[in-house]
Design a protein around this motif. Structure first.
Motif, PDB file in Angstrom:
ATOM      1  N   ASP A  75       1.374  -9.889  -4.437  1.00  0.00           N
ATOM      2  CA  ASP A  75       0.849  -8.652  -4.350  1.00  0.00           C
ATOM      3  C   ASP A  75       1.503  -7.282  -5.049  1.00  0.00           C
ATOM      4  N   VAL A  80      -6.020  -6.189   8.572  1.00  0.00           N
ATOM      5  CA  VAL A  80      -5.564  -4.701   7.873  1.00  0.00           C
ATOM      6  C   VAL A  80      -6.536  -3.559   8.124  1.00  0.00           C
ATOM      7  N   GLN A  81      -5.847  -2.439   8.415  1.00  0.00           N
ATOM      8  CA  GLN A  81      -6.428  -1.252   8.664  1.00  0.00           C
ATOM      9  C   GLN A  81      -5.814  -0.099   8.376  1.00  0.00           C
ATOM     10  N   GLY A  82      -6.339   1.232   8.249  1.00  0.00           N
ATOM     11  CA  GLY A  82      -5.609   2.316   7.908  1.00  0.00           C
ATOM     12  C   GLY A  82      -4.427   2.650   8.939  1.00  0.00           C
ATOM     13  N   GLN A  83      -3.468   3.369   8.505  1.00  0.00           N
ATOM     14  CA  GLN A  83      -2.309   3.649   9.469  1.00  0.00           C
ATOM     15  C   GLN A  83      -1.498   5.040   9.088  1.00  0.00           C
ATOM     16  N   GLU A  92      -4.402   4.685   3.728  1.00  0.00           N
ATOM     17  CA  GLU A  92      -5.451   3.678   3.843  1.00  0.00           C
ATOM     18  C   GLU A  92      -4.861   2.106   3.513  1.00  0.00           C
ATOM     19  N   ALA A  93      -5.436   1.414   4.563  1.00  0.00           N
ATOM     20  CA  ALA A  93      -5.172  -0.194   4.483  1.00  0.00           C
ATOM     21  C   ALA A  93      -3.456  -0.411   4.512  1.00  0.00           C
ATOM     22  N   SER A  94      -2.976   0.289   4.977  1.00  0.00           N
ATOM     23  CA  SER A  94      -1.305  -0.120   5.012  1.00  0.00           C
ATOM     24  C   SER A  94      -0.818  -0.446   6.446  1.00  0.00           C
ATOM     25  N   SER A 126      -6.896  -8.496  15.233  1.00  0.00           N
ATOM     26  CA  SER A 126      -7.878  -9.052  14.731  1.00  0.00           C
ATOM     27  C   SER A 126      -9.202  -8.947  16.154  1.00  0.00           C
ATOM     28  N   PRO A 140       0.771  -1.241   0.050  1.00  0.00           N
ATOM     29  CA  PRO A 140      -0.133  -0.035   0.140  1.00  0.00           C
ATOM     30  C   PRO A 140       0.603   1.425  -0.016  1.00  0.00           C
ATOM     31  N   GLU A 192      -2.592 -13.575   9.337  1.00  0.00           N
ATOM     32  CA  GLU A 192      -3.716 -13.601   8.850  1.00  0.00           C
ATOM     33  C   GLU A 192      -4.749 -13.937  10.167  1.00  0.00           C
TER      34      GLU A 192
END
Lengths: 349, 367
Positions: B203, B269-272, B281-283, B288, B173, B264
């Motif tokens: 990826d 995965v979340q914004g950072q 976003e999503a980096s 969990s 990301p 996993e």
């Protein structure tokens, strides 16, 4: 209250055969006396007068005397290749050797934390004596203090030493000249990595063994062979890079080192790579750098190789260049070594 | 360790450099992602071996550098509690947050311990049942699996006094964000061999396609880097934009499945926030839902990471590959490793720190 205590005197008598150091061992009374008689005198005294007086009287030949002091706070106290005792003796005699002096005698001051193991103390005192014998030096006077539990880190040792200068000319950074060859007495980084491996529980296989040793014999041999020694420096805290930068700055000269010539053993190199440390900045306790005129370099190397086959000529003092700089030539060029801003920390990945 | 000598052989390095010179017909700008690669390039002078016109930009791949200062402030606040033992990787300790570093907090009495493996922190927790033990979980996909293992082990061993302050970040990301910035002139990438050892390189294929950019998964030794550069430049010269693998002695296309599975299971995965770069976003990775009880910020809800304070430091532009360390007026003057003004000077793997250590050419004597 248990039954036996009813008969105990109000003033507790110290346990005379304690396996652990108590505050009373530092009180100057009976237990202090026992400590000296049971541990320090058997290890150190070579004549009935040794360690019986407030100070020691030394016969010194006419001429210059070298004098040094250093304190040792290493953790762990015991490590592969040595312990705090051998370190404290070798540190002092090596500092004297770096002045071109033959070490004569040492003092030892012990700051012991309450609760320290008496058998460990005995082991360390004996190790100091072995190291002193190997370096041809006597431990002639000393001091013991005990601090409360929690106010020390087991054991601290201070050693001071005097030696008689035997080098025919001054040995100091100010004698360094452009063209001088730079030699190291053996491979680098063993002590720092041995300590780190034990302290942090890194099980390198085989274990990295400290280079902790006296360097008196090779220095006296260099002098005996008539090799002009412009400067000597032991490569302790801060390693080779720090030592040479300090010399270059004091002497006002520029140095160039060849990375490919600097001896680092494969285990030390591997450990440094894994942890992201630079072996040029890792401490040694039995290695020194020698700066000699270029025409004496091969003879000096031959002497050093007689003591350690990994000794090497690693660079030269430059005719030109920025005074006070030390550059390292690598694959694609060279870069200036600098004093580190802080202790090297292992990197994340 | 004889491999080290093989991958640093000067004659072989020269041959690779000559090989690159032989195929270059015009200027190219290539970014190495990882701070370890930056360090190796600058230390060994790899960039000096390249033909004029081939420019290397240094990417955001220094995990210590990109950890947001607000998170370091939170780490210090947690570490300063008397009931806490705070564990961290060594090179994180020196990095200042908005104010202080963990080392400074340690000097003021905080129980801060350096660990080599995250699993050591679980052991410390087990050995100190009366204290809360918090591990500062930072890094890219390289360290995330080991962090995941701490959670799985703490769970299976019933270690309830263990938690994580998580600030894990993800490479693809960030590459996406860099390439989406019009100011960015990167034409090819060296991807980080260690990261791809874990994740593989599938990826990266959509990124190579979307931005028509060659990506070569590359190792860290001088010969690795020269070969990786050769492969990127060959693609550029031939007009190809594929994902290739230089580091095939370590990297498989699908990476390490066991490590990926652990990641996993434990993370989502979340914004950072990235230091100097802002939010992507999503980096990042957070715990969990199933393992959220291991989140130190839930255990100490009174501690909330604040924002990054504005500064004049250009490290954000350096991390995005827009500028180089020597472009900064403060470099080696107001900003040094002893007094870092920003992210890229604080860690030994940061581009500014690498330049400071290896590139102050004015100090070099003439050989």
């Amino acid at each position: 209250m248990n039954g036996g205590s009813a008969f105990s005197p109000n003033c507790p008598v110290p346990d005379m055969d304690s396996k652990h150091i108590e505050l009373a061992h530092g009180s100057g009374g009976l237990l202090t006396h026992r400590l000296i008689e049971d541990i320090f005198r058997p290890a150190f005294a070579q004549s009935p007068e040794d360690l019986t007086h407030d100070g020691a009287l030394i016969d010194v030949p006419a001429g210059q005397v070298a004098f040094t002091t250093d304190s040792y706070v290493v953790q762990p106290l015991f490590f592969p290749g040595g312990d705090i005792g051998s370190l404290a003796v070798n540190g002092a005699v090596n500092d004297l050797a770096m002045c071109g002096a033959r070490p004569v005698c040492l003092s030892a001051g012990f700051v012991i934390e309450e609760g320290f193991s008496v058998s460990d103390l005995r082991r360390i005192a004996q190790s100091m004596q072995s190291a002193a014998q190997a370096a041809g030096v006597r431990l002639v006077t000393g001091d013991t203090k005990v601090v409360e539990r929690g106010k020390g880190d087991g054991l601290y040792i201070n050693t001071s030493g005097i030696g008689t200068v035997v080098a025919p000319a001054p040995v100091s950074p100010r004698q360094v000249r452009p063209g001088d060859s730079i030699l190291v007495s053996g491979d680098l980084g063993r002590h720092g990595m041995a300590i780190m491996a034990v302290r942090e529980g890194l099980g390198f296989e085989p274990p990295i063994v400290s280079d902790c040793a006296p360097v008196v014999a090779p220095v006296l041999r260099l002098i005996g062979e008539g090799i002009p020694l412009h400067c000597l420096r032991d490569l302790t805290r801060g390693g080779l890079a720090t030592a040479l930068i300090e010399i270059a700055r004091t002497a006002g000269v520029a140095m160039l080192l060849e990375q490919s010539e600097i001896p680092v053993s494969p285990p030390v190199r591997g450990a440094c790579e894994i942890l992201g440390l630079d072996p040029l900045y890792v401490a040694n306790e039995g290695r020194f750098a020698a700066l000699v005129p270029p025409q004496a370099a091969e003879a000096a190397l031959a002497v050093l190789r007689g003591f350690d086959p990994s000794a090497a000529i690693i660079g030269t003092v430059q005719e030109q260049g920025v005074p006070g700089s030390v550059a390292l030539r690598t694959l694609g060029g060279s870069y200036a070594l600098d004093l580190l801003a802080c202790e090297q920390l292992p990197r994340i990945c | 360790m004889k491999h080290l000598d093989e991958y640093r052989d000067p004659a072989a390095a020269r041959r690779y450099a000559d090989g690159i010179a032989a195929i270059v017909t015009r200027p190219w700008t290539i970014m190495e992602i990882c701070g370890g690669q930056t360090h190796s390039i600058v230390r060994h002078g790899i960039d000096h071996m390249l033909p004029e016109g081939v420019t290397l930009l240094h990417g955001p791949g220094c995990p210590v550098c990109v950890t947001p200062p607000g998170m370091i402030d939170a780490a210090i606040a947690i570490a300063s509690r008397p009931d806490v033992i705070f564990c961290s990787f060594g090179d994180m300790l020196r990095v200042p947050g908005n104010d202080r570093s963990l080392l400074a907090a340690k000097a003021r009495g905080a129980d801060v311990r350096m660990v080599y493996s995250p699993l050591d922190a679980v052991q410390i927790a087990q050995d100190n049942p009366g204290r809360e033990v918090v591990f500062f979980a930072i890094g890219f996909e390289t360290t995330a699996p080991a962090t995941a293992m701490t959670v799985l082990q703490a769970e299976s061993r019933g270690v309830a006094n263990f938690s994580l302050l998580v600030s894990h970040v993800l490479v693809p990301p960030a590459m996406d964000a860099l390439l989406g910035d019009p100011a960015n002139g990167v034409q090819g990438f060296l991807a980080a061999g260690h990261v791809c050892t874990i994740t593989g390189y599938r990826d990266y294929e959509p990124i190579a396609r979307r931005y028509s950019i060659p990506i070569v998964v590359t190792g860290f030794e001088p010969l690795d880097l020269l070969q990786g550069l050769y492969m990127v430049i060959r693609q550029l010269e031939e007009g190809r934009c594929e994902v290739e693998n230089q580091y095939n002695r370590s990297v498989r296309p699908d990476g390490n499945p066991a490590a990926r599975e652990a990641m996993e299971r434990v993370f989502a995965v979340q914004g950072q926030d990235w230091r100097g770069m802002g939010r992507i976003e999503a980096s990042g990775l957070g715990l969990s839902e199933r393992y959220v009880t291991f989140d130190a910020l839930r255990r100490f809800p009174m501690i909330v990471p604040g924002p990054e304070r504005a500064s004049d430091c250009i490290s954000g532009e350096i991390l995005r590959g827009v500028r180089k360390p020597c472009d900064c007026p403060a470099f080696a003057r107001g900003c040094t490793p002893g007094h870092p003004l920003g992210a890229t000077m604080v860690s030994s793997e940061g581009a500014c720190a690498a330049y400071y250590r290896y590139r102050r050419t004015a100090l070099e004597p003439t050989a």
